[in-house]
Design an enzyme around this catalytic site. Structure first.
Site, PDB file in Angstrom:
ATOM      1  N   CYS A  27      -8.091 -12.426  19.174  1.00  0.00           N
ATOM      2  CA  CYS A  27      -8.754 -11.204  19.632  1.00  0.00           C
ATOM      3  C   CYS A  27     -10.089 -11.075  18.913  1.00  0.00           C
ATOM      4  CB  CYS A  27      -7.891  -9.985  19.330  1.00  0.00           C
ATOM      5  SG  CYS A  27      -6.206 -10.075  19.979  1.00  0.00           S
TER       6      CYS A  27
ATOM      7  N   CYS B 149     -10.339  -8.708  15.754  1.00  0.00           N
ATOM      8  CA  CYS B 149      -9.251  -8.920  14.797  1.00  0.00           C
ATOM      9  C   CYS B 149      -9.566  -8.286  13.443  1.00  0.00           C
ATOM     10  CB  CYS B 149      -8.995 -10.412  14.623  1.00  0.00           C
ATOM     11  SG  CYS B 149      -7.702 -10.776  13.411  1.00  0.00           S
TER      12      CYS B 149
ATOM     13  N   ARG C  96       7.247   0.318   1.597  1.00  0.00           N
ATOM     14  CA  ARG C  96       7.139  -0.773   2.575  1.00  0.00           C
ATOM     15  C   ARG C  96       6.002  -1.716   2.208  1.00  0.00           C
ATOM     16  NH1 ARG C  96       4.940   4.009   6.196  1.00  0.00           N
ATOM     17  NH2 ARG C  96       5.905   5.018   4.419  1.00  0.00           N
TER      18      ARG C  96
ATOM     19  N   ARG D 264       0.822  -1.204   0.000  1.00  0.00           N
ATOM     20  CA  ARG D 264       0.000   0.000   0.000  1.00  0.00           C
ATOM     21  C   ARG D 264       0.859   1.258   0.000  1.00  0.00           C
ATOM     22  NH1 ARG D 264      -2.555  -0.203   4.897  1.00  0.00           N
ATOM     23  NH2 ARG D 264      -4.374  -1.321   4.131  1.00  0.00           N
ATOM     24  N   TYR D 265       1.901   1.276   0.829  1.00  0.00           N
ATOM     25  CA  TYR D 265       2.775   2.441   0.932  1.00  0.00           C
ATOM     26  C   TYR D 265       3.936   2.292  -0.054  1.00  0.00           C
ATOM     27  CZ  TYR D 265       0.258   3.137   5.329  1.00  0.00           C
ATOM     28  OH  TYR D 265      -0.707   3.312   6.272  1.00  0.00           O
TER      29      TYR D 265
ATOM     30  N   LYS E  98      -2.771   4.756   7.398  1.00  0.00           N
ATOM     31  CA  LYS E  98      -2.863   5.343   8.734  1.00  0.00           C
ATOM     32  C   LYS E  98      -2.923   6.869   8.655  1.00  0.00           C
ATOM     33  CE  LYS E  98      -0.374   1.497  10.808  1.00  0.00           C
ATOM     34  NZ  LYS E  98      -0.258   0.786   9.511  1.00  0.00           N
TER      35      LYS E  98
ATOM     36  N   CYS F  46      -2.816 -17.669  15.315  1.00  0.00           N
ATOM     37  CA  CYS F  46      -2.333 -16.919  16.470  1.00  0.00           C
ATOM     38  C   CYS F  46      -2.375 -17.825  17.705  1.00  0.00           C
ATOM     39  CB  CYS F  46      -3.201 -15.684  16.732  1.00  0.00           C
ATOM     40  SG  CYS F  46      -3.190 -14.470  15.408  1.00  0.00           S
TER      41      CYS F  46
ATOM     42  N   ARG G 229      -8.200  -8.907  10.699  1.00  0.00           N
ATOM     43  CA  ARG G 229      -8.144  -9.900   9.624  1.00  0.00           C
ATOM     44  C   ARG G 229      -8.977 -11.135   9.967  1.00  0.00           C
ATOM     45  NH1 ARG G 229      -2.422  -8.573  10.033  1.00  0.00           N
ATOM     46  NH2 ARG G 229      -2.189  -6.690   8.770  1.00  0.00           N
TER      47      ARG G 229
ATOM     48  N   ASP H 269     -10.725  -0.745  13.895  1.00  0.00           N
ATOM     49  CA  ASP H 269     -11.142  -0.806  12.495  1.00  0.00           C
ATOM     50  C   ASP H 269     -12.611  -1.219  12.380  1.00  0.00           C
ATOM     51  OD1 ASP H 269      -8.649  -0.086  11.417  1.00  0.00           O
ATOM     52  OD2 ASP H 269      -7.915  -2.140  11.595  1.00  0.00           O
TER      53      ASP H 269
ATOM     54  N   ASP I 253      -7.017   3.949  10.546  1.00  0.00           N
ATOM     55  CA  ASP I 253      -6.751   3.404   9.220  1.00  0.00           C
ATOM     56  C   ASP I 253      -7.909   3.822   8.326  1.00  0.00           C
ATOM     57  OD1 ASP I 253      -4.654   1.834   7.995  1.00  0.00           O
ATOM     58  OD2 ASP I 253      -4.692   0.632   9.825  1.00  0.00           O
TER      59      ASP I 253
END
Length: 397
Positions: free
Chosen positions: A138, A141, A125, A121-122, A346, A134, A143, A302, A339
């Protein structure tokens, strides 16, 4: 709220809900993973569940799996459904309702994926999604569509095409390994990934995003730290939301990483009933500094499907940053970010300390509400600059 939640001291909660005979295996991260709480029956053995939670657990198998390590489970209050740890990892029925503003891919990662598993996206990076698993899951999450193996999508990482893409795109200098959690990999597998990345000359540094030091501090072994040390400059961003999560074991695990020369930053998510107060956030960031971790980002949650019961108004995050600024060290203050929904990246959100701008000056407000004016620099008049030159010449002659 427990009295210890705002206490800066570190404590261990082991063996907690587990019997004393578990202590001989407690420090083995493999034992922790094998003994995760991952079913309704496991929960009901240890907690007094509400109907809202029980229904949420039954729903979890079709959206985002439930799994909680014994270490992290011990932080949960048995009888309090509003326990800030419990709200993060115990499913609730509210997860089954999608608000109109919510979406499966709130950060627009899928639309910025030139190669499966690699998000670009950037400009300089990339985000490298290396696993969908995981240690614990969470409930907010980002994702959840791909993480845990029960969501609506499955993560497909094409390793060799991803490495080829990185080799070809010389503008990429920064790679963030995430998922899922990369530190679940064996030392050998993670070493091979890092070695391959280090073989690409234009990649200057590598980051790992991980909640393993919090969910599974036993995984942060001296052997792992020795291996990671080979791949500097290497940074690790951990994820901690509440001061209760910073136990003795977590502090020691973070210390091992810091001793290996790895800069540590923390990313928190603003969550209703978890850390949506200045008092809790202040205790968290100050305790993080004691663990040699820099508070890095405070994320607005998000717009993930089924997250409305955990999300907070943006104004609350701004108020928390304002409540920290000037009231604790600057090192302890994270950057509050959102985001941009759908893939905007961000966006920093700050309290408004600029009262006014005018020609040649800016009017500012400090943390106490006092007003100050700061002028732009005054240009040196040509005649006075010439006079200074003449004085310098005279002193040299």
């Amino acid at each position: 709220m427990r009295p210890t939640d705002l206490d800066p001291t570190f404590i261990s909660h082991a063996p907690g809900y587990w019997s004393d005979d578990a202590t001989e295996n407690w420090d083995d991260h493999r034992w922790q993973l094998r003994n995760r709480v991952d079913s309704l029956a496991d929960l009901e053995l240890r907690l007094n569940l509400t109907d809202v939670e029980r229904a949420g657990v039954l729903l979890a198998g079709t959206k985002l799996a439930m799994a909680i390590t014994p270490h992290f489970f011990n932080l949960i209050d048995r009888d309090d459904p509003d326990c800030p740890i419990r709200r993060q990892v115990i499913p609730r029925i509210e997860e089954g309702w999608n608000a109109p503003e919510e979406m499966a891919d709130p950060c627009g990662e899928d639309s910025h994926m030139p190669v499966p598993g690699l998000v670009h996206r950037y400009p300089d990076r990339v985000l490298f999604l290396v696993t969908d698993r995981c240690a614990s899951y969470c409930r907010y999450c980002t994702r959840s569509r791909v993480v845990s193996g029960v969501g609506e999508q499955h993560l497909e990482t094409q390793w060799e095409p991803a490495f080829k893409y990185l080799e070809k795109h010389t503008e990429i200098r920064d790679v963030l390994l995430s998922g899922g959690d990369p530190l679940l990999f064996s030392d050998d597998k993670l070493d091979k990934i890092l070695t391959r990345l280090r073989s690409i000359p234009h990649i200057q540094f590598i980051r790992i995003g991980s909640r393993i030091p919090i969910f599974l501090p036993q995984r942060i072994t001296p052997e792992l730290c020795t291996m990671l040390k080979k791949h500097h400059p290497l940074f690790i961003s951990i994820h901690t939301n509440h001061p209760r999560e910073l136990t003795t074991e977590v502090r020691d695990a973070l210390g091992r990483l810091a001793d290996a020369g790895i800069p540590l930053g923390n990313q928190s998510v603003m969550l209703r009933g978890v850390n949506d107060s200045v008092e809790v956030q202040k205790a968290l960031v100050q305790k993080l500094l004691m663990c040699r971790v820099k508070p890095y980002y405070l994320y607005q949650c998000d717009l993930i499907n089924g997250s409305s019961h955990l999300r907070t108004p943006v104004a609350e995050g701004v108020a928390i940053i304002e409540g920290l600024r000037g009231h604790t060290t600057g090192y302890a203050i994270p950057q509050f970010v959102i985001d941009g929904p759908g893939g905007g990246g961000k966006i920093p959100i700050n309290p408004n300390y600029v009262v006014d701008t005018s020609e040649g000056r800016i009017t500012l407000r400090n943390f106490e509400g006092e007003i100050f004016e700061y002028p732009d620099p005054t240009p040196i008049p040509a005649a006075e600059l010439e006079e200074l030159h003449q004085k310098a010449v005279c002193r040299c002659s």
